[in-house]
Design a protein around this motif. Structure first.
Motif, PDB file in Angstrom:
ATOM      1  N   TYR A   1      36.607  33.684  34.662  1.00 11.78           N
ATOM      2  CA  TYR A   1      36.349  33.293  33.277  1.00 11.78           C
ATOM      3  C   TYR A   1      35.752  34.489  32.537  1.00 11.78           C
ATOM      4  CZ  TYR A   1      37.521  28.425  33.896  1.00 11.78           C
ATOM      5  OH  TYR A   1      38.220  27.274  34.115  1.00 11.78           O
ATOM      6  N   PRO A   2      36.064  34.622  31.247  1.00 11.82           N
ATOM      7  CA  PRO A   2      35.553  35.779  30.490  1.00 11.82           C
ATOM      8  C   PRO A   2      34.040  35.700  30.332  1.00 11.82           C
ATOM      9  CG  PRO A   2      36.516  34.166  29.016  1.00 11.82           C
ATOM     10  CD  PRO A   2      36.841  33.703  30.412  1.00 11.82           C
ATOM     11  N   VAL A   3      33.460  36.823  30.029  1.00  9.21           N
ATOM     12  CA  VAL A   3      32.014  36.863  29.858  1.00  9.21           C
ATOM     13  C   VAL A   3      31.684  37.258  28.424  1.00  9.21           C
ATOM     14  CG1 VAL A   3      31.956  39.230  30.736  1.00  9.21           C
ATOM     15  CG2 VAL A   3      29.867  37.861  30.740  1.00  9.21           C
TER      16      VAL A   3
ATOM     17  N   CYS B   1      24.509  35.884  33.338  1.00 15.04           N
ATOM     18  CA  CYS B   1      25.014  35.796  34.709  1.00 15.04           C
ATOM     19  C   CYS B   1      26.548  35.853  34.735  1.00 15.04           C
ATOM     20  CB  CYS B   1      24.525  34.497  35.352  1.00 15.04           C
ATOM     21  SG  CYS B   1      24.949  34.327  37.098  1.00 15.04           S
ATOM     22  N   PRO B   2      27.128  37.050  34.548  1.00 19.76           N
ATOM     23  CA  PRO B   2      28.601  37.166  34.566  1.00 19.76           C
ATOM     24  C   PRO B   2      29.218  36.730  35.886  1.00 19.76           C
ATOM     25  CG  PRO B   2      27.588  39.139  33.636  1.00 19.76           C
ATOM     26  CD  PRO B   2      26.475  38.332  34.232  1.00 19.76           C
TER      27      PRO B   2
ATOM     28  N   PRO C   1      41.964  43.355  33.284  1.00 21.50           N
ATOM     29  CA  PRO C   1      41.179  44.483  33.816  1.00 21.50           C
ATOM     30  C   PRO C   1      41.084  44.411  35.341  1.00 21.50           C
ATOM     31  CG  PRO C   1      39.735  42.826  32.877  1.00 21.50           C
ATOM     32  CD  PRO C   1      41.135  42.418  32.519  1.00 21.50           C
ATOM     33  N   ALA C   2      40.740  45.511  35.966  1.00 16.43           N
ATOM     34  CA  ALA C   2      40.642  45.552  37.424  1.00 16.43           C
ATOM     35  C   ALA C   2      39.642  44.538  37.958  1.00 16.43           C
ATOM     36  CB  ALA C   2      40.248  46.967  37.867  1.00 16.43           C
ATOM     37  N   SER C   3      38.604  44.259  37.194  1.00 14.32           N
ATOM     38  CA  SER C   3      37.593  43.284  37.619  1.00 14.32           C
ATOM     39  C   SER C   3      38.098  41.860  37.510  1.00 14.32           C
ATOM     40  CB  SER C   3      36.343  43.429  36.747  1.00 14.32           C
ATOM     41  OG  SER C   3      36.630  43.054  35.410  1.00 14.32           O
TER      42      SER C   3
ATOM     43  N   SER D   1      36.079  34.961  44.167  1.00 11.15           N
ATOM     44  CA  SER D   1      34.774  34.361  44.482  1.00 11.15           C
ATOM     45  C   SER D   1      33.801  35.360  45.096  1.00 11.15           C
ATOM     46  CB  SER D   1      34.970  33.187  45.459  1.00 11.15           C
ATOM     47  OG  SER D   1      35.842  32.212  44.916  1.00 11.15           O
ATOM     48  N   ALA D   2      34.292  36.563  45.398  1.00 15.10           N
ATOM     49  CA  ALA D   2      33.429  37.556  46.039  1.00 15.10           C
ATOM     50  C   ALA D   2      32.239  37.891  45.133  1.00 15.10           C
ATOM     51  CB  ALA D   2      34.232  38.817  46.341  1.00 15.10           C
TER      52      ALA D   2
END
Length: 442
Positions: A310-312, A318-319, A171-173, A390-391
């Motif tokens: 890492y997946p959530v 806290c994603p 995904p874009a995220s 890391s943003a």
């Protein structure tokens, strides 16, 4: 906060004496060389890990040469030793007064300071040149006990080509949902591609990297810290839910069957070269071994390295959470007879100039203050991607073994690092063993 960057390797010292006595004798012998000619010169012994990580080794060797040139009254007998041998030797030699003046440790060994074996560094180095979170990792009773050379975040690397091969587009995220990640693992297994290259043959933590990052995001930083410090049980329903999902991934074939015997160095080669794996959950010091020439064990020059979050899990608190930790550090032996030179050596490392040099040449994060904008190497795109992942991150400082010790830490290494991802214990058995061990250690 400085966040980034790092890497490298060289042949292991095969003739290194494994016993503490042999190491002590070797250090003493080296210390005597040249003594008659320079009666005023202090000869200090310095033991460092990283014998087979060329960039880190070269960085330290060069800093020692510069220090000796600038401080002729001090001579440094520098030896590189594999971590396991180094730990075995210093744990014996600190009790007998035979430990080197400076040696390498990680923050999970803060017990050395608590036991009085380490010299506080507050009066030897400029603490303003260290990151605040790095100082906290080595603080005991208000004193700082190490020069935090290496720092790292826990990342999820992947092979872009293999991802395309199984028909998955991140995904874009760059952060998958629980369902998306499960589907990806199953697609990888169905295509005959191992989902991860995890190996725990010579390490107490890589097998738990995936679970720890899932738990951090599921619980949030406060409850995650409570879990690691025995104030929240592993049998908490949220923890059981996370462990149940990871066990489902284990049963789907997420980890290699050779995981228990595969060493860390071998897992790198497994990921990028042979047989090749889809993902590699590992710390950002991945670059230390991967960003060297292929003939020295590095990844192929055309390797399509990618980074995703890492997946959530569903219902995660806290994603955006992520682990940041201090790694290899240098400490001073409390019974050193050469504290003046040892202190000057450590002080020479703890400068912003050397922090930048570490970042530019080793390509890894550091606990010394730095300026990330100075990264201009061919690996700049990698560090740009690392910065993007890391943003907006909310950092949790330290890995589980930085919080667990004694029986609790040993059980973590054996159960959550090895047996659980290996499919050898159930969720309830693993949780019960962790609670029993950590309660006994608290």
């Amino acid at each position: 906060m400085t966040l980034f960057l790092h890497s490298t390797a060289r042949p292991v010292l095969r003739t290194f004496h494994r016993s503490a006595a042999a190491l002590a004798l070797a250090g003493t012998a080296l210390g005597l060389i040249g003594a008659p000619a320079m009666a005023q010169q202090q000869a200090i012994t310095m033991w460092s890990h990283w014998p087979d990580e060329a960039s880190k080794r070269s960085f330290i060797e060069e800093r020692v040469k510069q220090f000796e040139a600038a401080t002729p009254q001090c001579k440094v007998n520098l030896q590189f030793v594999q971590k396991a041998d180094l730990y075995t030797s210093v744990k014996t030699s600190v009790r007998t007064g035979q430990a080197p003046d400076i040696f390498w440790l990680e923050p999970d060994e803060i017990a050395f300071a608590k036991s009085g074996y380490l010299e506080p560094l507050d009066k030897y180095i400029d603490l303003a040149n260290l990151e605040d979170w790095a100082k906290r990792a080595w603080t005991w009773n208000g004193k700082v006990y190490a020069m935090p050379q290496e720092a790292y975040s826990v990342e999820l690397y992947y092979n872009r080509d293999l991802m395309k091969k199984i028909g998955v587009t991140p995904p874009a995220s760059m952060q998958m949902t629980q369902a998306q990640f499960t589907d990806m693992v199953k697609r990888s297994v169905a295509a005959g591609i191992m989902p991860t290259a995890t190996g725990v043959g010579d390490r107490p933590y890589p097998g738990a990297y995936f679970l720890q990052e899932v738990l951090l995001r599921k619980l949030g930083t406060d409850d995650y810290e409570k879990l690691l410090t025995g104030r929240l049980p592993f049998q908490d329903p949220r923890v059981i839910e996370a462990m149940t999902w990871v066990r489902q991934l284990v049963d789907a074939g997420m980890f290699p069957k050779s995981m228990a015997t595969m060493k860390l160095g071998e897992s790198h080669y497994y990921f990028h070269t042979n047989p090749g794996a889809l993902m590699f959950p590992i710390a950002s010091w991945y670059t230390g071994r991967a960003f060297v020439a292929p003939e020295k064990g590095g990844q192929p020059k055309d390797f399509a390295l990618g980074l995703m979050k890492y997946p959530v899990m569903d219902g995660s608190k806290c994603p955006e959470c992520k682990t940041l930790a201090v790694g290899g550090s240098y400490v001073m032996y409390a019974r050193s007879k050469n504290k003046e030179c040892a202190g000057k050596m450590l002080s020479s490392l703890a400068t912003v100039e050397n922090g930048n040099k570490w970042m530019e040449t080793v390509l890894l994060q550091t606990g010394v203050r730095t300026d990330p904008s100075r990264i201009t190497s061919i690996y700049a795109p990698y560090f740009k991607e690392l910065q993007e992942r890391s943003a907006g991150a909310k950092y949790f400082i330290g890995t589980p073994l930085h919080y667990m010790s004694g029986k609790c830490g040993d059980t973590f290494a054996q159960v959550l690092n090895r047996a659980f991802p290996g499919g050898l214990v159930s969720v309830n058995e693993a949780a019960a063993q962790m609670d029993a061990a950590c309660k006994a250690s608290s």
